[in-house]
Design a protein around this motif. Sequence first.
Motif, mmCIF file in Angstrom:
data_model
loop_
_atom_site.group_PDB
_atom_site.id
_atom_site.type_symbol
_atom_site.label_atom_id
_atom_site.label_comp_id
_atom_site.label_asym_id
_atom_site.label_seq_id
_atom_site.Cartn_x
_atom_site.Cartn_y
_atom_site.Cartn_z
ATOM 1 N N UNK A 86 0.834 -1.214 0.000
ATOM 2 C CA UNK A 86 0.000 0.000 0.000
ATOM 3 C C UNK A 86 0.860 1.252 0.000
ATOM 4 N N UNK A 87 1.991 1.206 0.693
ATOM 5 C CA UNK A 87 2.867 2.374 0.789
ATOM 6 C C UNK A 87 3.664 2.598 -0.492
ATOM 7 N N UNK A 88 4.221 1.526 -1.072
ATOM 8 C CA UNK A 88 5.165 1.679 -2.185
ATOM 9 C C UNK A 88 4.537 1.449 -3.566
ATOM 10 N N UNK A 89 3.446 0.695 -3.648
ATOM 11 C CA UNK A 89 2.782 0.395 -4.934
ATOM 12 C C UNK A 89 3.793 -0.057 -5.993
ATOM 13 N N UNK A 90 4.454 -1.186 -5.769
ATOM 14 C CA UNK A 90 5.490 -1.650 -6.706
ATOM 15 C C UNK A 90 4.926 -1.957 -8.091
ATOM 16 N N UNK A 91 5.787 -1.786 -9.081
ATOM 17 C CA UNK A 91 5.386 -1.907 -10.479
ATOM 18 C C UNK A 91 4.853 -3.286 -10.824
ATOM 19 N N UNK A 92 5.457 -4.353 -10.289
ATOM 20 C CA UNK A 92 5.094 -5.698 -10.710
ATOM 21 C C UNK A 92 4.123 -6.398 -9.761
ATOM 22 N N UNK A 93 3.694 -5.741 -8.691
ATOM 23 C CA UNK A 93 2.567 -6.275 -7.937
ATOM 24 C C UNK A 93 1.295 -5.987 -8.720
ATOM 25 N N UNK A 94 0.291 -6.782 -8.519
ATOM 26 C CA UNK A 94 -0.919 -6.651 -9.328
ATOM 27 C C UNK A 94 -1.586 -5.308 -9.073
ATOM 28 N N UNK A 95 -2.160 -4.745 -10.136
ATOM 29 C CA UNK A 95 -2.889 -3.482 -10.059
ATOM 30 C C UNK A 95 -4.374 -3.802 -9.991
ATOM 31 N N UNK A 96 -5.004 -3.420 -8.893
ATOM 32 C CA UNK A 96 -6.420 -3.744 -8.712
ATOM 33 C C UNK A 96 -7.286 -2.687 -9.357
ATOM 34 N N UNK A 97 -7.378 -2.756 -10.693
ATOM 35 C CA UNK A 97 -8.209 -1.803 -11.432
ATOM 36 C C UNK A 97 -9.036 -2.579 -12.435
ATOM 37 N N UNK A 98 -10.351 -2.534 -12.235
ATOM 38 C CA UNK A 98 -11.181 -3.091 -13.298
ATOM 39 C C UNK A 98 -11.341 -2.010 -14.363
ATOM 40 N N UNK A 99 -11.872 -2.376 -15.533
ATOM 41 C CA UNK A 99 -11.919 -1.417 -16.633
ATOM 42 C C UNK A 99 -13.250 -0.679 -16.712
ATOM 43 N N UNK A 100 -14.036 -0.742 -15.625
ATOM 44 C CA UNK A 100 -15.272 0.016 -15.611
ATOM 45 C C UNK A 100 -14.998 1.442 -15.150
ATOM 46 N N UNK A 101 -15.807 2.348 -15.615
ATOM 47 C CA UNK A 101 -15.790 3.670 -15.032
ATOM 48 C C UNK A 101 -16.623 3.649 -13.752
ATOM 49 N N UNK A 102 -16.643 4.749 -13.057
ATOM 50 C CA UNK A 102 -17.441 4.845 -11.848
ATOM 51 C C UNK A 102 -18.746 5.567 -12.152
ATOM 52 N N UNK A 103 -19.788 5.191 -11.433
ATOM 53 C CA UNK A 103 -21.098 5.814 -11.582
ATOM 54 C C UNK A 103 -21.556 6.351 -10.239
#
Length: 616
Positions: A86-103
Amino acid sequence: MTKRELWEKAKMLPLLPGVYIIRDKTGEIIYIGKAKRLRTRVSQYFREGVPHDAKVTKMIQNAFEFDVIVTQSEFEALVLECSQIKQHKPKYNILLKDDKGYSYVKVTREAYPRISAALQKDDDNADYIGPYTSSFAVREMVETACNVFRLPRCSKKFPQDIGKGRPCLNAHIGRCMAVCSGKISREDYNEAVQSAVHMIRRGQGEILKLLRERMADAAERLDFERAALIRDQIAAIEKVSRGQKVVRSEVDEQDVVAFAGTASAVCAAILRFREGRLVDKREFLFHDTQDIPALREEFLPRYYLEDNEFIPKSIAVDELPAGSGELARLLGETRGSKVRLYVPQRGDTARLVEMARTNAVERLARESGRYAREQKHLDELAALLGLKEPPRIIESYDISNWGDGTSVAGMVVFEDGKPKKAGYRRFKMNTVAGTDDYASMAETLARRAAEYEKGAKGQFGIKPDLLLIDGGRGQVSAVQAALAGTQLADVPMFGMVKDDKHRTRGLVSAAGGEIMLAMHRGVFTFVTSIQDETHRWANDYRRRMQKSRAYSSTLQSVPGVGPATSRALMAHFKTVSAVKEASEEQLAGAKGVSRAAARAVYAHFHPQPEQPSAET
């Protein structure tokens, strides 16, 4: 250190639980993981002959050093891993982003508020509930709330249109309370809106309890008409609830999680149940990996612990991750009560897990064609530009100016061939006077580089793989000079040039010749889409700035109101309409607005009728 040296170092680690931190040559942390036995886990990365998927292979190629932190237990390792990621957000750790926009659910601030679904938050002096990841769920919530509380859906303005014309069909069939008839008081209408918002925020169970209390109170006061209205609202909610039992969970508060994978990607699907009914679905795609057990182990704690995601009482999964006991304990401590993490063996919940897995499989099938097309464009672009590998992060810039010499810049981001709107940025020129596209572009990129070097968060903290500049060799040369000596100086950069019909023609570097795109249809279409999106984003910012200035100049036409007071009013009220509707007290309450200025503005927009002169 070489891969061999890293393996030798890993062999010296203890067989104890802990966290390992892998860095690249610059010292930047690129991966953080936990291990039950540090020596076993870390040595697997660097031992010759051990197969890895594409993502891990790329991480190992960039690994130069690693550190470890030994812990007393697997649970401590899990807690430490979550906090470090959570602090460093390393490049090769998984990115928790789905491809939906927010509503969002939008609730206007006016005498008779309206509730509607919105795809984004605007500066329009309205309240927004959310964000929600499912636009479908938002529309369903708004539709249900409007049906239950018979809120108007028409375009009439209240109270202006009350009493004008006959009520519409919705009123005749009982779907609208017919505010336009004048028979509904403002207080009753606003109470219905508040009840609808309460139901959206807190759920049907909470609002039913509240409405029953209101109905009993109305009956005690012998206000039978009001009690009947509330009774009808309760009946409508119960009817909606009965109609939502097609897909239900055995548990009131539960998430169902399943994974599916192909040779090049994995999808995690989450079905979210609240009050026993399905309220949302989320899907996360991870490319360049096929190791589902490893992804499951990393995904679950990241999803529930990193972004303050709501943790339900029960989480049903297709398979338990390694260290599931420690994870369940940490989830329970974070929630404040016990969390059940389990694999259902039979019954309805087992079928729901299979349903989640089916959704993941279907999503991978839909994505495979699109991802292959986008990856093909990136591969062709890399070959055309002589890049070592396809550019995953592309940033594009354009300058937009208007008649008085003022300029703004727009920055758009494409990630894996798709627009990444969360990364879009805008710039107002600080040092450039007049219309000078070269200097404006140079200032913009210099500021972008400065933000990266400061270790900024978000998009500014990511080093792009390719920079595209709207313009020719002159713009590119100006930007290269501005980036010289910065950490972005080595990023490949090309100008996007247009033909005499303002269409994308080719790409040009500061030193080389122009690369024509007409013969490369896929790349031509892709680069054109980037250039058009950048142009749209920059021009939209310019138009907003012009509109804001026009509003500000409108206020400056008020005697006694100068630029500073005008800016203060716009900053506080956002629109001229809101300023016009504000009382004198509200105007005086805005920061930077004097009592005299507030009086002048109020008097300007609320002129008193002239008194007739007395006849003698």
